[in-house]
Enzyme design. Structure first.
Site, PDB file in Angstrom:
ATOM      1  N   LYS A 177       3.038   2.252  -0.431  1.00 55.00           N
ATOM      2  CA  LYS A 177       3.475   2.889  -1.602  1.00 55.00           C
ATOM      3  C   LYS A 177       4.185   4.254  -1.232  1.00 55.00           C
ATOM      4  O   LYS A 177       5.387   4.382  -1.900  1.00 55.00           O
ATOM      5  CB  LYS A 177       2.598   3.166  -2.776  1.00 55.00           C
ATOM      6  CG  LYS A 177       2.950   3.517  -4.143  1.00 55.00           C
ATOM      7  CD  LYS A 177       4.207   2.708  -5.010  1.00 55.00           C
ATOM      8  CE  LYS A 177       4.875   3.628  -5.851  1.00 55.00           C
ATOM      9  NZ  LYS A 177       3.802   3.364  -7.235  1.00 55.00           N
ATOM     10  N   LYS A 245       5.326  13.858  -7.705  1.00 56.68           N
ATOM     11  CA  LYS A 245       3.759  13.681  -7.494  1.00 56.68           C
ATOM     12  C   LYS A 245       3.446  12.685  -6.226  1.00 56.68           C
ATOM     13  O   LYS A 245       2.864  12.788  -5.421  1.00 56.68           O
ATOM     14  CB  LYS A 245       3.222  13.144  -8.820  1.00 56.68           C
ATOM     15  CG  LYS A 245       1.504  12.597  -8.654  1.00 56.68           C
ATOM     16  CD  LYS A 245       1.275  11.425  -9.438  1.00 56.68           C
ATOM     17  CE  LYS A 245       0.751  10.293  -8.555  1.00 56.68           C
ATOM     18  NZ  LYS A 245       0.518   8.993  -9.082  1.00 56.68           N
TER      19      LYS A 245
END
Lengths: 306, 306
Positions: A177, A245
């Site tokens: 990811k 983030k």
């Protein structure tokens, strides 16, 4: 296989923009789903659709064979799993834990380790595809963990997504990811820089996009996010603050492994500039607006920022 | 249309890696082609295949209705077109000039202006697709200039490429090519940073590529160049030094128009580091090797550099 799995009682913690439609899809597929969320609204919503409300992650774990989480960041996942009233306190040996949040690979490995001590297997299974993919059940799911646990979870993943791949051991899903977010960030920046240059040089950026979609510059970002830039439509999609983030996680992970990421660090700084301009809640393709600001093409995108 | 066009006598200057197969495809399609090149070898080769050898760009222009160039950079194109013994000295009113080199948009506009004074129309028509695309006649062609000139050239373009688009007026083809090179550079860097991070974090980069090709990180670069990185096969393809040259054009053009390109500037510096490591003749996907060097994963890619 599917029939067996449908008898598994599923627990779901974290009913936000992503978690709610995911839990709903599991209910629709016939699973018994126990749900928990910090705020009550979404719990009541899912309970009305056939879910069972639970008052804590511990209670969810007690009532479930497979416990899933979909939370904002690493600290929330650690709290929900390992904190007081958390999953660890309620979970029974033989259960399976699946975290679908995007968190640090180090967090995923820690949870894997801690739950293994209770006889519980874990998978890290972050997704891409956004709210639309969550609703449609077409998420891409990048899974880290053991093969056997993956096979057990497969019928559940197939309800939630289309592109489901076991990429490696514990944490490998999160690493994948992070890779995704690095590639996407730099591709967005490439598209934004190019389209702003075209526009200021007097060339129709729509024509440029059309021409380049047929060649080596082709990307899903040029297609989908390039279109958003041309339409100046920066409704998320995927929020800039969440991508920022995720780049923090990528940069932190890379640093732990001794990998300098020069391009990613630079793209993260661009996103910090976006945050400074109040673009946190805009789609990450709004990097285009920052690029326009750098090129002094608009005094400020007032209508779009707070 | 095609029949008319086939009666046009074509002149071709610049028989390098790209120009040679392009001129050859025009010969095969039935065009009469007069050729010139600084070194004699390629001229003799094409003459043996039915082309007519000319001793200068001026002579090419005298014998042709459509004069095409495929040269390394802006100075070469200016010299061949506007210099002594150049195209301008031999060209007749009503002829069409097509530059398929990748040069500065400012150069393209200058040539367009200067030849217009002689009653000659120009198109800037840079390509992407590399040597393989030139041989197969499948190049992407990004064209700047007037509609009428574009329609006249279309049958010729259709011999050379598959993806042919008029993007705007004079120089617009070159601006589009610069956009292409900006997007490709940043996408390559994103893929390289991600795959090196994956590898050093102990995750199979092949699995990462496979997983991400199904989602928003999908790009032709992840597909084709990602494969090259995994195979460690850096035979060009497209040479790093040429991509660096194209980024110089992009940065210069952007600067002329007041557009700072932070990501592109940074990627250009990465390529300078590649040149410093002797990677000039390697495929641009070898940025992956520089990324490995940064991460101290190999002492030096000796077998691959001079």
């Amino acid at each position: 296989m599917r029939e067996n799995s449908i008898r598994e009682r599923v627990g779901f913690v974290g009913l936000g923009i992503m978690g709610r439609p995911m839990a709903r899809n599991l209910l629709k597929a016939g699973y018994a789903v126990t749900v928990h969320n910090r705020s009550k609204g979404p719990v009541e919503e899912l309970a009305a659709e056939g879910g069972v409300a639970a008052s804590s992650p511990r209670e969810v774990a007690r009532k479930s064979d497979v416990i899933m989480t979909m939370l904002p960041d690493s600290p929330e996942v650690e709290e929900v799993v390992l904190g007081p009233g958390g999953v660890r306190e309620g979970v029974r040996p033989g259960a399976l834990f699946i975290d679908m949040s995007t968190v640090a690979p180090a967090t995923a490995r820690k949870i894997h380790r801690e739950l293994a001590e209770r006889g519980v297997r874990s998978l890290d299974a972050p997704v891409s595809g956004g709210e639309a993919g969550a609703k449609a059940g077409t998420l891409s799911i990048m899974v880290g963990g053991e093969e056997e646990a993956f096979e057990r979870a497969r019928p559940i993943f197939e309800v939630l997504g289309k592109n489901v791949l076991l990429v490696g051991g514990p944490g490998a899903g999160q690493v994948t990811k992070a890779c995704n977010q690095v590639m996407v960030a730099l591709t967005i920046q490439g598209v934004a820089e190019a389209l702003v240059m075209a526009r200021k040089a007097g060339v129709d950026p729509g024509k440029v996009r059309e021409a380049l979609l047929g060649g080596f510059a082709q990307s899903r970002i040029l297609d989908v996010h390039g279109k958003r830039m041309l339409d100046r439509d920066f409704m998320p999609g995927f929020k800039t603050r969440l991508h920022r983030k995720d780049l923090r996680i990528a940069l932190q992970t890379a640093r732990e492994h001794g990998v300098p990421l020069l391009g990613t660090a630079q793209a993260a700084q661009m996103m910090d500039a976006m945050l400074a301009h109040g673009m946190a809640e805009m789609d990450h393709s709004a990097l285009y607006l920052l690029q326009e600001l750098l090129a002094n093409m608009v005094p400020k995108p007032r209508g779009l920022c707070r």
